[in-house]
Design an enzyme around this catalytic site. Structure first.
Site, PDB file in Angstrom:
ATOM      1  N   CYS A 106       0.835  -1.215   0.000  1.00 23.84           N
ATOM      2  CA  CYS A 106       0.000   0.000   0.000  1.00 23.84           C
ATOM      3  C   CYS A 106       0.858   1.249   0.000  1.00 23.84           C
ATOM      4  O   CYS A 106       0.586   2.195  -0.746  1.00 23.84           O
ATOM      5  CB  CYS A 106      -0.935  -0.007   1.210  1.00 23.84           C
ATOM      6  SG  CYS A 106      -0.120  -0.277   2.796  1.00 23.84           S
ATOM      7  N   HIS A 154      -2.526   5.396   6.595  1.00 20.12           N
ATOM      8  CA  HIS A 154      -1.160   5.909   6.725  1.00 20.12           C
ATOM      9  C   HIS A 154      -1.135   7.370   6.280  1.00 20.12           C
ATOM     10  O   HIS A 154      -1.963   7.783   5.473  1.00 20.12           O
ATOM     11  CB  HIS A 154      -0.195   5.172   5.783  1.00 20.12           C
ATOM     12  CG  HIS A 154      -0.110   3.688   5.964  1.00 20.12           C
ATOM     13  ND1 HIS A 154       0.354   3.085   7.105  1.00 20.12           N
ATOM     14  CD2 HIS A 154      -0.391   2.673   5.099  1.00 20.12           C
ATOM     15  CE1 HIS A 154       0.355   1.758   6.940  1.00 20.12           C
ATOM     16  NE2 HIS A 154      -0.106   1.483   5.735  1.00 20.12           N
TER      17      HIS A 154
END
Lengths: 357, 357
Positions: free
Chosen positions: A140, A220
């Site tokens: 990711c 994130h």
């Protein structure tokens, strides 16, 4: 129709299966799972054929009322391509299984880059995966970095990338992970492994990365610095990023100050699971100092690689060009928020079209 | 058609509007909002007429590209009934506005009980709201407690309820709230205000409550003790709770150990925003010691009051009996998970029905 098998039906696998099911040129042959927990019940409900990832545990499925179509090797035999969505390291153990049936396989970014012929990001190196039998869709974070590096490099040239990755400790359901009250340099050694992982996509790029983990679960956040080879303006960079179909530039005035509100926005738009497939760049954060570009972006760890897995299938089967595949994947999934409200995806699952009546 | 206006389009208001839009006997006349943030853009996208809750701020909406239909008093004039979903305390300030237009109004549980003629829970006291002009839908926690108290009282009689409410500090998007690393007795005084609030629904019930706040955002969890007037078995209580349409008894083996996995389950089932309208009682937790019943339940603070708001509309307008309204609300929203996978709601918003093709 490309017959796709999904091994591992957790955070990534269930999303990959749903995304495959939406493609006009693909079908889900089945999904393999180790245990009949709540996700197995939902898979059953959705009509996916269920296979036992660990054959010895097959009786557990019957006990739980989940019908099995067979064991995972039967799924591998039946599929044109397997997508391995098992936890990091398990993919490597499964590789020989796929090879024994001559079934091409896609692995996830938690595996070592050596597991596959090529590491993959649709925006950056689609062509490299064409015709291969094994591909690794990068993580990711690497996906999120690749999506901004590619256009910046093409438009301006890049001298150096320096990025601090402030990473969520675990997903919302991973309640045994930490930290719960700390800020961990992780890995402590600098540079982190993220830079070398980006180099699997951009071999010649100068990039240094620093990683941390914090008590968060939603997304994130990357703090980026890119030293460019050309003089640029904030407006030009912003426009460049806004033109990318898998980057959402958050407008000022939307009142979105973090991942919680981004997730609410996605939920309100009716997205499945509140997923955010796009990099989310805060428009206000884009800053230029000399040739140094700075900005923040949020990355939804559970979903940003999903469209990449779909594109990887088309690359490996050479069934579409990069542009064709990306456009089709975006359209079928609903990828692509534009800065204006017009671009908000509304799949209308809650039936609110009735509000207009 | 009952023409419903929604004042306040935040966590509760946006869910109420979507739920109203799903009802065959109701329509959303419009929603009022204080500022044109991301939620205003989504409301616009969904086709809800937007009204300025603070008329002086109307120009901000135009600047943000959100078209206004007017100011909130025009909405109140046009609506048959208003649902006030503004933050706690603002509802009291709005009461005179609704009265000035003779528009019946529903308030939320953050307001004092004195704001309305009756405090409301569909399972417990639907009839009390019939024909009234003002109703207060009790808070998420009081709703959750009322739903289990009603059947226990009817089946066994209740001598005493003692409950510890371990409450989430804020919703996922409320990133300025705490605590972030503490366990707060809150309120410190015992009993907490929750017991008296339950007494607005069950006036004669003996109930003591203790409240805490913890660093969590997903759901509240209640630890309940109910001293019953009859001898009971675990199996009997479990069956009683399973028969309630707004209680989901979590089966052993589902692998659901907390709110994160409950939310994942709801997301996987395709529920809008991952909402969980039902009380979630852990089946394994149900325990009997003499006449003392114990169990844990999780309460989704963002959504459990939504079906109650819909039922309150029908009660006030006397357009359905309690049973009729609850059944219709449940069916249109998709309320009601049964213990078996068959009951998993799948609104198929991600189009995965294609998986069967």
């Amino acid at each position: 129709m490309i017959r796709v098998g999904v091994n591992g039906y957790g955070t990534i696998g269930k999303r990959v299966a749903d995304a495959v099911a939406l493609q006009p040129d693909m079908e889900v042959v089945g999904v393999a799972k180790t245990k009949p927990n709540f996700e197995a019940h939902t898979a059953d409900q959705r009509g996916y054929e269920m296979y036992a990832a660990i054959p010895d545990r097959a009786p557990l499925f019957g006990d739980a009322g989940v019908e099995l179509a067979g064991a995972v090797d039967e799924l591998v035999a039946a599929a044109d391509i397997m997508i391995d969505c098992t936890p990091s390291g398990i993919g490597a153990e499964n590789k020989s299984l796929y090879e024994s049936y001559d079934t091409p396989a896609i692995f996830q970014g938690g595996e070592d880059a050596t597991i596959a012929e090529v590491s993959f990001n649709a925006r950056a190196n689609y062509a490299a995966a064409c015709g291969t039998d094994s591909v690794r869709v990068v993580s990711c974070n690497t996906t999120g970095l690749s999506r901004v590096i590619a256009p910046l490099q093409e438009a301006y040239g890049i001298e150096q990338v320096r990025t601090t990755l402030v990473r969520r400790g675990g997903d919302p359901s991973q309640n045994s992970r930490g930290p719960i009250n700390d800020i961990l340099p992780n890995p402590i050694s600098i540079p982190s492994h993220h830079g070398p992982d980006v180099n699997t996509i951009f071999p010649d790029l100068a990039i240094d990365t620093l990683g941390l983990k914090v008590p968060a679960t939603l997304m994130h956040v990357h703090a980026l610095n890119v030293t460019l080879k050309s003089d640029v303006t904030v407006a030009h960079v912003r426009q460049l990023l806004e033109e990318e179909s898998r980057i959402y530039v958050i407008s000022e005035g939307m009142g979105i100050d973090g991942a919680g509100k981004l997730k609410d926005f996605a939920h309100d738009a009716g997205r499945p699971r509140g997923d955010i497939w796009e990099n989310c760049v805060w428009g206000e954060s884009i800053a230029i100092s000399g040739r140094d570009l700075y900005f923040f972006q949020a990355i939804h760890q559970e979903s940003d690689v999903i469209p990449e897995n779909i594109d990887a299938i088309r690359a490996m089967t050479e069934s579409a060009t990069a542009a064709e595949s990306i456009e089709l994947t975006n359209r079928t999934l609903g990828v692509g928020i534009t800065g204006s409200p017009v671009g908000v995806v509304d799949t209308d699952h809650s039936g609110v079209e009735a509000a207009d009546d």
